[in-house]
Design a protein around this motif. Sequence first.
Motif, mmCIF file in Angstrom:
data_model
loop_
_atom_site.group_PDB
_atom_site.id
_atom_site.type_symbol
_atom_site.label_atom_id
_atom_site.label_comp_id
_atom_site.label_asym_id
_atom_site.label_seq_id
_atom_site.Cartn_x
_atom_site.Cartn_y
_atom_site.Cartn_z
ATOM 1 N N VAL A 49 0.920 -0.984 0.329
ATOM 2 C CA VAL A 49 -0.164 0.103 -0.218
ATOM 3 C C VAL A 49 1.004 1.591 -0.024
ATOM 4 N N ASP A 50 1.452 1.971 -1.354
ATOM 5 C CA ASP A 50 2.418 2.600 -1.306
ATOM 6 C C ASP A 50 1.536 3.697 -2.448
ATOM 7 N N VAL A 51 -0.204 3.888 -2.817
ATOM 8 C CA VAL A 51 -0.347 4.453 -3.639
ATOM 9 C C VAL A 51 -0.350 5.935 -2.784
ATOM 10 N N ASP A 52 -0.071 6.514 -3.902
ATOM 11 C CA ASP A 52 0.171 8.488 -3.990
ATOM 12 C C ASP A 52 -1.140 9.194 -3.567
ATOM 13 N N ASP A 53 -1.612 9.420 -2.695
ATOM 14 C CA ASP A 53 -3.172 9.765 -2.003
ATOM 15 C C ASP A 53 -3.031 10.990 -3.507
ATOM 16 N N SER A 54 -2.627 11.573 -4.041
ATOM 17 C CA SER A 54 -2.548 12.770 -4.585
ATOM 18 C C SER A 54 -3.300 12.517 -6.798
ATOM 19 N N SER A 55 -2.580 10.640 -6.617
ATOM 20 C CA SER A 55 -3.449 10.875 -7.672
ATOM 21 C C SER A 55 -4.532 10.422 -7.849
ATOM 22 N N ILE A 56 -5.531 10.062 -6.964
ATOM 23 C CA ILE A 56 -7.219 10.090 -6.674
ATOM 24 C C ILE A 56 -8.071 11.182 -7.213
ATOM 25 N N TRP A 57 -7.287 12.557 -6.112
ATOM 26 C CA TRP A 57 -8.017 13.775 -6.603
ATOM 27 C C TRP A 57 -7.698 14.180 -8.314
ATOM 28 N N LYS A 58 -6.339 14.389 -8.435
ATOM 29 C CA LYS A 58 -6.240 14.447 -9.996
ATOM 30 C C LYS A 58 -7.331 13.607 -11.032
ATOM 31 N N LEU A 59 -7.236 12.686 -10.346
ATOM 32 C CA LEU A 59 -7.826 11.660 -11.488
ATOM 33 C C LEU A 59 -9.273 12.153 -11.406
ATOM 34 N N TRP A 60 -10.077 12.740 -10.156
ATOM 35 C CA TRP A 60 -11.454 12.823 -10.423
ATOM 36 C C TRP A 60 -11.915 14.724 -11.446
ATOM 37 N N VAL A 106 -3.893 20.308 -19.342
ATOM 38 C CA VAL A 106 -4.583 21.047 -18.339
ATOM 39 C C VAL A 106 -5.282 19.421 -17.718
ATOM 40 N N THR A 107 -5.414 18.789 -18.176
ATOM 41 C CA THR A 107 -5.122 17.147 -17.816
ATOM 42 C C THR A 107 -4.317 16.698 -17.462
ATOM 43 N N ALA A 108 -3.373 16.724 -18.759
ATOM 44 C CA ALA A 108 -1.473 15.618 -18.845
ATOM 45 C C ALA A 108 -0.952 16.271 -18.132
ATOM 46 N N ALA A 109 -1.020 17.863 -17.457
ATOM 47 C CA ALA A 109 -0.486 18.795 -16.628
ATOM 48 C C ALA A 109 -0.392 18.480 -15.655
ATOM 49 N N LEU A 110 -1.608 17.735 -15.096
ATOM 50 C CA LEU A 110 -2.282 16.986 -13.506
ATOM 51 C C LEU A 110 -1.701 15.557 -13.154
ATOM 52 N N LEU A 111 -1.455 14.913 -14.949
ATOM 53 C CA LEU A 111 -1.394 13.420 -14.128
ATOM 54 C C LEU A 111 0.578 13.212 -14.786
ATOM 55 N N LYS A 131 3.312 14.519 -13.744
ATOM 56 C CA LYS A 131 3.849 13.262 -12.032
ATOM 57 C C LYS A 131 3.927 12.161 -11.535
ATOM 58 N N ASN A 132 2.423 11.755 -11.502
ATOM 59 C CA ASN A 132 2.308 10.477 -11.310
ATOM 60 C C ASN A 132 2.445 9.071 -12.675
ATOM 61 N N ASP A 178 4.197 4.537 -12.350
ATOM 62 C CA ASP A 178 3.103 4.131 -12.482
ATOM 63 C C ASP A 178 2.723 3.919 -13.648
ATOM 64 N N ILE A 179 2.103 2.130 -13.787
ATOM 65 C CA ILE A 179 1.565 2.232 -15.473
ATOM 66 C C ILE A 179 -0.026 2.492 -15.429
ATOM 67 N N SER A 180 -0.519 2.625 -14.804
ATOM 68 C CA SER A 180 -1.972 2.963 -14.855
ATOM 69 C C SER A 180 -2.304 3.638 -15.216
ATOM 70 N N MET A 181 -1.240 4.953 -14.231
ATOM 71 C CA MET A 181 -1.056 6.124 -14.985
ATOM 72 C C MET A 181 -0.967 7.056 -15.601
ATOM 73 N N ARG A 182 0.031 5.663 -15.932
ATOM 74 C CA ARG A 182 0.768 6.250 -18.124
ATOM 75 C C ARG A 182 -0.216 5.888 -18.415
ATOM 76 N N SER A 183 -1.115 4.958 -18.399
ATOM 77 C CA SER A 183 -1.868 4.846 -19.397
ATOM 78 C C SER A 183 -2.772 6.249 -20.196
ATOM 79 N N ALA A 184 -3.300 6.322 -18.567
ATOM 80 C CA ALA A 184 -3.783 7.167 -19.241
ATOM 81 C C ALA A 184 -4.220 8.970 -19.655
#
Length: 320
Positions: A14-25, A140-145, A147-148, A152-158
């Motif tokens: 469990v080392d998921v970066d919590d910032s990735s959750i709000w960025k995804l929203w 804007v979305t690309a800038a948000l995602l 760093k993560n 992180d393969i799932s964030m990279r695919s997004a």
Amino acid sequence: MSDHNHGHHHHHHVDVDDSSIWKLWVSIFLNLMITIAELVGGIISNSLALLSDAVHNLNDTMSLGITLIAKKISKRGANPSKTFGYKRAEIIGAFINLITLVIVALFLIKEGVERFFDPQPIDGYTMFWVAIVGLIGNFVTAALLWKNSKNDISMRSAFIHILSDGLSSVGVIIGGWLILEYELYIVDTILTVIIGVYILWHSYYMLRETINILMESKPADIDLDQLTEAMHTVDKVHGVHHVHVWRLDETSTLLESHVLIDKEDINEMEAIKSKLKTLLKEQFGINHSTLEFEFEPCRSPSHQVGSGHAHEEHEHDHAP
């Protein structure tokens, strides 16, 4: 005389970066707005390229949703049923994303080819301005995602979804301008096919990596011959066999192996094991290894743990 030192190892990945959750929203909301704008704009302007971009964006929104769900699932710790935890949920999420993306790309190419033989007039003005709105949202979305997405393969695919959508928006802007200035309606068709091919090209490489992880393939950067040779260099190790190396997810590499030592060296087994684990971690990035020690080689490939061995030892070592 077997020693099982499992009591202190609970596999909590469990080392998921919590910032990735709000960025995804935020990304999901932005992409949904872009999708609606491009769908309406594409229908009004009769631009297939803009509709293609809208479909691509809708797929991006779905992909971000899948990534978000996968992230939430992967944050759960290990339990008696899922002893490795839920980390692989992200890989499954990325796999679903990529499959849907390939289907969308093939559909766009088919539509583009059909439009080539049946050209239609297009409102370049609407196409141009709606694509600019889409590009801003993608940026804007690309800038948000960004760093993560680095580790992180799932964030990279997004991120790749969003990036490819931004590039296709640039294409649609140029296409809209060419239609406005020169009435080159063929540009719309060409753009649609280019967007489709671009998506396919990107999806292929990521799909291959995702399938390799799901198939428990050996990581591409690890050479098994080099690895076994390195293990042989550890003092008092006489043989290494039944070597299996695979990835649990993009960051966790695991190994299990049988190690042959002399019976006289039983008192030094802990030291040998420690040296092997250090070597595996430092030279090959293997942060979780299971080593089974033997005093005589296995008699058959279908060797069962506990058959004909004076001593066996299992040890899980998990990197923090």
